[in-house]
Design an enzyme around this catalytic site. Structure first.
Site, PDB file in Angstrom:
ATOM      1  N   ASN A  95       0.863  -1.184   0.000  1.00 17.00           N
ATOM      2  CA  ASN A  95       0.000   0.000   0.000  1.00 17.00           C
ATOM      3  C   ASN A  95       0.898   1.232   0.000  1.00 17.00           C
ATOM      4  OD1 ASN A  95      -1.805   2.045   0.542  1.00 17.00           O
ATOM      5  ND2 ASN A  95      -2.220   1.414   2.660  1.00 17.00           N
ATOM      6  N   LYS A 100       0.043   4.248  -0.168  1.00 13.31           N
ATOM      7  CA  LYS A 100      -0.617   5.428   0.430  1.00 13.31           C
ATOM      8  C   LYS A 100      -0.440   6.639  -0.495  1.00 13.31           C
ATOM      9  CE  LYS A 100       0.291   3.434   4.911  1.00 13.31           C
ATOM     10  NZ  LYS A 100       0.254   3.594   6.335  1.00 13.31           N
ATOM     11  N   HIS A 146      -9.405   0.697   5.422  1.00 11.79           N
ATOM     12  CA  HIS A 146      -8.092   0.920   6.046  1.00 11.79           C
ATOM     13  C   HIS A 146      -8.302   1.873   7.215  1.00 11.79           C
ATOM     14  CE1 HIS A 146      -3.971   2.256   6.632  1.00 11.79           C
ATOM     15  NE2 HIS A 146      -3.587   1.186   5.966  1.00 11.79           N
ATOM     16  N   GLU A 167      -6.728   4.333   8.223  1.00 10.38           N
ATOM     17  CA  GLU A 167      -6.554   5.759   7.893  1.00 10.38           C
ATOM     18  C   GLU A 167      -7.820   6.312   7.236  1.00 10.38           C
ATOM     19  OE1 GLU A 167      -2.851   5.417   5.750  1.00 10.38           O
ATOM     20  OE2 GLU A 167      -1.880   4.811   7.617  1.00 10.38           O
ATOM     21  N   GLU A 181      -4.972  -5.334  10.939  1.00  8.35           N
ATOM     22  CA  GLU A 181      -3.956  -4.303  11.084  1.00  8.35           C
ATOM     23  C   GLU A 181      -4.161  -3.563  12.405  1.00  8.35           C
ATOM     24  OE1 GLU A 181      -2.125  -2.999   7.217  1.00  8.35           O
ATOM     25  OE2 GLU A 181      -3.911  -1.796   7.416  1.00  8.35           O
ATOM     26  N   GLY A 185       2.779   2.035  10.683  1.00 10.08           N
ATOM     27  CA  GLY A 185       3.698   3.147  10.478  1.00 10.08           C
ATOM     28  C   GLY A 185       4.442   3.566  11.721  1.00 10.08           C
ATOM     29  N   SER A 218       3.847  -2.431  10.230  1.00  3.08           N
ATOM     30  CA  SER A 218       5.315  -2.422  10.299  1.00  3.08           C
ATOM     31  C   SER A 218       5.945  -3.759   9.910  1.00  3.08           C
ATOM     32  CB  SER A 218       5.772  -1.969  11.698  1.00  3.08           C
ATOM     33  OG  SER A 218       5.284  -0.664  11.967  1.00  3.08           O
TER      34      SER A 218
HETATM   35  C1  PEP Z   1      -0.485  -0.008   6.031  1.00  2.00           C
HETATM   36  O1  PEP Z   1      -0.339   0.974   5.321  1.00  2.00           O
HETATM   37  O2  PEP Z   1      -1.531  -0.659   5.962  1.00  2.00           O
HETATM   38  C2  PEP Z   1       0.604  -0.406   6.919  1.00  2.00           C
HETATM   39  C3  PEP Z   1       0.482  -1.526   7.578  1.00  2.00           C
HETATM   40  O3  PEP Z   1       1.666   0.440   7.017  1.00  2.00           O
HETATM   41  P1  PEP Z   1       3.113   0.088   7.666  1.00  2.00           P
HETATM   42  O4  PEP Z   1       3.574  -1.192   7.015  1.00  2.00           O
HETATM   43  O5  PEP Z   1       3.982   1.251   7.316  1.00  2.00           O
HETATM   44  O6  PEP Z   1       2.917  -0.087   9.141  1.00  2.00           O
END
Ligand code: PEP
Length: 260
Positions: free
Chosen positions: A13, A15, A103, A105, A175, A181, A221
């Site tokens: 992803n 973003k 997601h 976000e 997640e 992040g 992460s």
């Molecule tokens: C994500 O964008 O869904 C995500 C898990 O980001 P990251 O891997 O940076 O934690």
């Protein structure tokens, strides 16, 4: 219950990173770094910003690269007065295979509700694409012991009214919000426990066969260093990767978790 082999799906992803020039160079590097044995064993998708989709599609199709094109979001209507939104029909026309829905976000920053997640998931399926339905708890919810309530509620609402045969082909992504992040990852045991719980919720709403087939990704992460342990867990069938998906070498290292 029939024994089902689930091919892992590793999704990047991007973003709101990489303009279309950067996207072309990243996807070209990734195509070069991944070998046939990687993409034979693991499904891979990349989810660039909307403005990059056509460019990335062109690179993938011109060179027959076995990486699926994904999107990060879409609207549920086919067309209409929805300024700024993108139709699932337009994504299907670009040969998008996977669309991320719910997601954290989008839920936190753009008010995406469980109901919208469900409506979008159905629209994505209608247009022949596969939704990647996200769920996850905040740190406060985790500390209060309500992870299962939160995640279970999101999955039940997200899958409501979707036929069991369609649920079987879906991708779900667990997640934990505190791990996205932040450089903090759920331990492999904790991630496994929640993914197993998510699978049990799928069994409850869509039956044992759908639960055995549905793919559940872990996200938060994920890096090349922790991917092998996470991917070794029986209920983790892939990864949804943010930061580490932006650099082709880092993302390739995750896709190549089997040789680490
Ligand atoms: C994500 O964008 O869904 C995500 C898990 O980001 P990251 O891997 O940076 O934690």
């Amino acid at each position: 219950m029939a024994k089902v082999t689930r091919t892992p799906l590793i999704s990047g992803n991007w973003k709101m990173h990489h303009n279309h020039f950067e996207a072309i160079s990243t996807i070209q590097k990734l195509a070069y770094l991944l070998h046939k044995e990687d993409t034979d064993a693991v499904d891979v998708s990349v989810h660039p910003p909307f403005t990059d989709l056509r460019s990335v599609q062109t690179v993938l199709e011109a060179d027959d690269v076995p990486i699926a094109l994904g999107a990060q979001h879409c609207h549920w209507e086919e067309k209409g007065a929805f300024t700024g939104e993108v139709s699932p029909a337009f994504l299907a026309k670009l040969n998008v295979s996977y669309v991320i829905v719910g997601h954290s976000e989008r839920r936190e920053l753009f008010g995406e509700t469980d109901e919208m997640v469900n409506t979008k998931a159905k629209a994505i399926l209608k247009w022949g694409m596969t939704p990647i339905v996200c769920c996850g708890e905040t740190l406060e919810e985790r500390e209060a012991g309500s992870t299962e309530d939160k995640v279970g509620g999101q999955i039940r609402a997200g899958l409501a009214g979707i036929a069991a045969e369609q649920v079987a082909g879906l991708v779900l992504a667990y997640e934990p919000i505190w791990a996205i992040g932040t450089g903090r990852t759920a331990s492999a045991e904790d991630a496994q426990a929640v993914c197993a719980y998510v699978r049990s919720v799928v069994a409850e709403v869509a039956g044992a066969d759908a639960a055995a087939s549905v793919r559940i990704q872990y996200g938060g992460s994920v890096k090349a260093a922790n991917a092998p342990e996470l991917m070794a867990q029986p209920d983790i069938d892939g990864a949804l990767v943010g930061g580490a998906a932006l650099v082709a070498e880092d993302f390739a290292g995750i896709v190549q978790f089997r040789s680490a």
